[in-house]
Design an enzyme around this catalytic site. Structure first.
Site, PDB file in Angstrom:
ATOM      1  N   GLU A   1      41.289  42.544  41.951  1.00  0.00           N
ATOM      2  CA  GLU A   1      40.018  42.313  42.235  1.00  0.00           C
ATOM      3  C   GLU A   1      39.651  43.182  43.484  1.00  0.00           C
ATOM      4  OE1 GLU A   1      37.637  40.784  40.787  1.00  0.00           O
ATOM      5  OE2 GLU A   1      38.788  38.888  39.433  1.00  0.00           O
TER       6      GLU A   1
ATOM      7  N   ARG B   1      36.528  45.680  42.999  1.00  0.00           N
ATOM      8  CA  ARG B   1      35.416  45.409  43.823  1.00  0.00           C
ATOM      9  C   ARG B   1      35.168  46.309  44.900  1.00  0.00           C
ATOM     10  NH1 ARG B   1      33.734  39.091  42.541  1.00  0.00           N
ATOM     11  NH2 ARG B   1      35.035  38.845  40.974  1.00  0.00           N
TER      12      ARG B   1
ATOM     13  N   ASP C   1      40.775  42.634  28.691  1.00  0.00           N
ATOM     14  CA  ASP C   1      39.543  43.320  28.463  1.00  0.00           C
ATOM     15  C   ASP C   1      39.417  44.712  28.895  1.00  0.00           C
ATOM     16  OD1 ASP C   1      39.422  42.272  30.822  1.00  0.00           O
ATOM     17  OD2 ASP C   1      37.518  41.029  30.780  1.00  0.00           O
TER      18      ASP C   1
ATOM     19  N   GLU D   1      28.404  41.593  31.302  1.00  0.00           N
ATOM     20  CA  GLU D   1      28.771  42.317  30.393  1.00  0.00           C
ATOM     21  C   GLU D   1      27.685  42.398  29.415  1.00  0.00           C
ATOM     22  OE1 GLU D   1      30.379  39.775  31.522  1.00  0.00           O
ATOM     23  OE2 GLU D   1      32.146  40.750  32.439  1.00  0.00           O
TER      24      GLU D   1
HETATM   25  C1  DMJ Z   1      33.631  41.638  36.970  1.00  0.00           C
HETATM   26  O1  DMJ Z   1      34.405  41.512  38.058  1.00  0.00           O
HETATM   27  C2  DMJ Z   1      34.319  43.026  36.304  1.00  0.00           C
HETATM   28  O2  DMJ Z   1      33.274  43.402  35.427  1.00  0.00           O
HETATM   29  C3  DMJ Z   1      35.628  42.648  35.146  1.00  0.00           C
HETATM   30  O3  DMJ Z   1      36.170  43.628  34.559  1.00  0.00           O
HETATM   31  C4  DMJ Z   1      35.225  41.329  34.445  1.00  0.00           C
HETATM   32  N1  DMJ Z   1      34.867  40.285  35.292  1.00  0.00           N
HETATM   33  C5  DMJ Z   1      33.785  40.378  35.951  1.00  0.00           C
HETATM   34  C6  DMJ Z   1      32.400  39.919  35.689  1.00  0.00           C
HETATM   35  O4  DMJ Z   1      32.175  39.222  34.589  1.00  0.00           O
END
Ligand code: DMJ
Length: 569
Positions: free
Chosen positions: A201, A205, A332, A464
């Site tokens: 994270e 981020r 994902d 998404e």
């Molecule tokens: C975000 O922090 C990023 O897109 C991550 O890859 C997946 N989850 C969240 C948003 O849903």
């Protein structure tokens, strides 16, 4: 009258110039970044109000969010720098849906169809409404709790602030940018330190946000801060295998195990590469890239199941440890970064190979259709058992496939059709709910395509689907994608907007208690940083020209932070 006001506003507006990078930091750094210019109209707002800080610790949750409970002026060469230049690109591509205001229209009380530019302005206004909650209640803290009007920290890094900087730049909000920039320069990593920050994270981020802020402003201060952060996070990679620990104790400068994952999740170890590779290029220090390239090599050497990966692995044996195959949580963005590493660095043909192999298996083994309407979706597998569910998180897939199709058409042009089909399904996740907002997960065990199970009815303001709509729009210019995005935006505005300041997540998208949507009992006291960093950014860019953050020039990290693609040497 409205037209005259619009013209006046346009008259006092300034124009954004996408940046020129002319200042090499290092022979191995930005000297090869080309000058890209794209003007766009912006409307600058009043500076946001001064905040009050509620220093309060959020209980630390070490699960990544994608798991579940996861006044001054800018430098002359910044994105905003073309404020005095004439606009180059004022013509908005026609969608066939624009309307011309007439006196007749103005007398009519029915909702009027907005122009593309007016839609962009409305999205920008809503971004500011949400941003004001953060600046008023949580300035400098990680997250705002918009209902209880307070801020919370678990990373102590101004998570929402840093996640939002590039959106602020793209939307042309100069005062907000300057305030954020000053905070990063004076306060980032200066206060209390977290005892357990997720490496994943923090990378997507914060590191991603800082890198993107540099790419859009050309302000090297952001690189210095990114280096400072990466130097602390690097400790996580000091393990016998080189596979990083998921958490970092920044106080003690130690890596930490997670309390709930044995080993490592594939998404967490496979979604670091873009940021750490780019940091090496920008800083001139090859160590950052070496760490994540080693991890990428280990991933490439692993045995796969049905050509794909499962969610978890054991660092010591370098083997997968579970049997769930999905394109949702915990895996994902691993697939996303195979493609995006190649788009960042066209010399990375190993990443392209990984993408080629895995996407082929995903399409042949997971893509299936619902009954009775034949909606395409990605099922999950548990060993040989099919699990007919799809998480909203997996709705990044149509966008990723469309990106591959337009950027590498020789290999992946055929992915555009399935991308369009799954895009429709993800839009249906929204359109079929009374709120017009998607639940977290849907179950295709239904005689009406899909249904929503009680535990999955919430909406966390995730990006998404609008992310994929942005890519599908750029790939096809079919106006339907803008319409769908606009409908989703209006649903967020109606049901997730708070009357005072901010937006909030919802507990149940299948339920409306009253017509105006202001039912507090259906609200969650959360506005995740990705709402400002991703959801609102992709919505805004959906109504922008293609040369604003051109996909030929930039690649978005998984948190929607654009990073400039490397020029081939
Ligand atoms: C975000 O922090 C990023 O897109 C991550 O890859 C997946 N989850 C969240 C948003 O849903």
């Amino acid at each position: 009258m409205k037209t005259i006001v619009s013209l006046l506003i346009i008259g006092i507006s300034t124009f954004v110039l996408i940046n020129s990078f002319a200042s090499p930091l290092h022979p191995f750094s930005v000297s090869d970044t080309s000058i890209t210019t794209a003007n766009k109209e912006t409307i600058f707002s009043e500076p946001s109000s001064t905040s009050t800080n509620n220093e309060e610790d959020a209980p630390h949750d070490d699960t990544p969010d994608n798991v579940q409970p996861r006044d001054d002026s800018l430098p002359d060469d910044a994105v905003f720098s073309g404020v005095d230049d004439p606009p180059m690109n004022l013509e908005i591509p026609p969608t066939g849906r624009e309307t011309v205001e007439s006196d007749e229209n103005l007398k009519d009380d029915s909702p009027k169809e907005l122009s593309i530019e007016e839609r962009r302005d409305e999205i920008r206004n809503e971004f500011q409404h949400a941003w004001n909650a953060y600046t008023s209640y949580a300035w400098g803290m990680d997250d705002v709790r918009p209902l209880s009007k307070r801020g919370v920290n678990s990373y102590y890094m101004g998570l929402t602030l840093i996640d939002s900087i590039d959106t602020i730049i793209i939307m042309g909000l100069k005062d907000e940018y300057q305030r954020c920039r000053d905070w990063v320069e004076t306060s980032f990593l200066k206060g209390q330190k977290s005892s357990a920050s997720s490496l994943f994270e923090t990378t997507i981020r914060v590191l991603g946000g800082l890198l993107s802020a540099f790419h859009l402003s050309n302000d090297k201060m952001f690189i210095d801060k990114a280096v400072e952060l990466a130097d602390i996070l690097s400790i996580a990679f000091e393990t016998p295998s080189g596979i990083p620990l998921p958490l970092v104790n920044l106080r003690e400068r130690q890596g930490r195990k997670s309390s709930w994952i044995r080993g490592a999740s594939m998404a967490e170890i496979g979604t670091l590469q873009l940021e750490w590779q780019d940091l090496s290029k920008l800083s001139g220090n090859p160590d950052y890239a070496a760490k994540v390239n080693h991890v990428a090599q280990k991933i490439a050497q692993m045995d796969r199941k049905n050509g794909m990966f499962t969610k978890f692995m054991d660092p010591l044996s370098n083997r997968l440890t579970d049997s769930t195959i999905t394109v949702g949580a915990m895996i994902d963005s691993l697939y996303e970064y195979f493609l995006k590493q190649y788009l960042l660095d066209s010399g990375n043909t190993e990443a392209l190979r990984m993408y080629r192999e895995t996407i082929a298996s995903i399409i042949s083994k997971l893509l299936t259709k619902s009954s009775p309407n034949g909606l395409s979706y990605f099922q999950e597998l548990s060993g040989s058992k099919e699990n007919h569910r799809m998480e909203h998180l997996a709705c990044f897939m149509p966008g990723m496939m469309a990106l591959g199709a337009i950027q590498i058409p020789d290999e992946f042009a055929s992915h555009l059709e399935p991308a369009k089909e799954v895009m429709r399904t993800c839009y249906e996740f929204y359109a079929r709910q009374p709120t017009g907002l998607s639940p977290e997960t849907v179950s295709f065990e239904s005689d009406n395509d899909f249904t929503v199970l009680p535990r999955d009815k919430h909406n966390l303001l995730r990006p998404e689907t609008v992310e994929s709509l942005f890519y599908l729009w750029r790939a096809t210019h079919d106006p339907i994608y803008r319409e769908w995005g606009w409908n989703i935006f209006k649903s967020f505005q109606k049901h997730a907007k708070l009357e005072g300041k901010g937006y909030s997540a919802l507990k149940d998208v299948t339920y409306i208690s009253n017509a105006d949507g202001h039912d507090q009992s259906n609200r969650k006291d959360e506005m995740e940083s990705f709402f400002l960093g991703e959801t609102m950014k992709y919505l805004f860019l959906l109504f922008e020209d293609d040369d604003v953050i051109s996909l030929d020039e930039f690649v978005f990290n998984t948190e929607a932070h654009p990073i400039r693609r490397w020029k081939s040497e």
